[in-house]
Write a protein that holds these residues in place. Structure first.
Motif, mmCIF file in Angstrom:
data_model
loop_
_atom_site.group_PDB
_atom_site.id
_atom_site.type_symbol
_atom_site.label_atom_id
_atom_site.label_comp_id
_atom_site.label_asym_id
_atom_site.label_seq_id
_atom_site.Cartn_x
_atom_site.Cartn_y
_atom_site.Cartn_z
ATOM 1 N N THR A 1 4.184 -13.846 -1.854
ATOM 2 C CA THR A 1 4.208 -13.048 -0.624
ATOM 3 C C THR A 1 5.576 -13.069 0.031
ATOM 4 N N ASN B 1 8.733 -11.817 1.482
ATOM 5 C CA ASN B 1 8.943 -10.493 2.074
ATOM 6 C C ASN B 1 9.783 -9.588 1.194
ATOM 7 N N TYR B 2 9.273 -8.404 0.978
ATOM 8 C CA TYR B 2 9.959 -7.314 0.300
ATOM 9 C C TYR B 2 10.114 -7.528 -1.201
ATOM 10 N N TYR C 1 4.824 -7.633 -2.296
ATOM 11 C CA TYR C 1 4.504 -8.811 -1.511
ATOM 12 C C TYR C 1 3.283 -8.569 -0.609
ATOM 13 N N SER C 2 3.038 -7.312 -0.264
ATOM 14 C CA SER C 2 1.921 -6.981 0.621
ATOM 15 C C SER C 2 0.689 -6.492 -0.134
#
Length: 120
Positions: free
Chosen positions: A30, A32-33, A55-56
Motif C-alpha cells: 500500500t 502511496n502511488y 496501492y489503492s
C-alpha cells in the motif's frame, strides 16, 4: 530492502486457471502511488506487460489479455495474485512480478521469475 517472490505451480493443464501469488517482503503493497505489476516472457520472445494493481486496489490490464486476466491483492499477507483463465500452450512463459511508481516502466523491484508451462 523490498523483495518480491513469485510462487507458482510450474505445470498447468490447458483450459485451467493459472494462479500466481507474489509476496512482498521488507515493505508494504500500500505504498502511496505504487503499482504492482505482472509481466511475462514466452520462450524466444520479449517481455509482455500483463497488468497491474495499484496501492489503492485499482486494476489495469493489457487489452489483449483483459478477458482472461484478474489481479487481486491481500494486504494482510502482502501479496498480489495473478489469475489467468483458459490457459493454452501459448501462455507458457517465465512470469515476473514487479513494483514501482509507474505502471509501464522503470520498476524499482523485480521478482526472480517463475517458469510456467502449459501442457497436457
Amino acid at each position: 530492502q523490498v523483495q518480491l517472490q513469485e510462487s507458482g505451480p510450474g505445470l498447468v493443464k490447458p483450459s485451467q486457471t493459472l494462479s500466481l501469488p507474489c509476496t512482498v517482503s521488507g515493505g508494504s503493497i500500500t505504498i502511496n502511488y505504487y503499482y504492482w505489476i505482472w509481466i511475462r516472457q514466452p520462450p524466444g520472445k520479449g517481455l509482455e506487460w500483463m497488468g497491474a494493481i495499484t496501492y489503492s486496489g485499482s486494476t489495469y490490464y493489457s487489452p489483449s489479455l483483459e478477458s482472461r486476466t484478474s489481479i487481486s491483492r491481500d494486504t494482510s499477507k502482502k501479496q498480489f495474485t495473478l489469475q489467468l483463465s483458459s490457459v493454452t500452450p501459448e501462455d507458457t512463459a517465465v512470469y515476473y512480478c514487479a513494483g514501482g511508481p509507474r505502471a509501464a516502466t522503470g520498476y524499482d523491484y523485480w521478482g526472480q521469475g517463475t517458469q510456467v508451462t502449459v501442457s497436457s
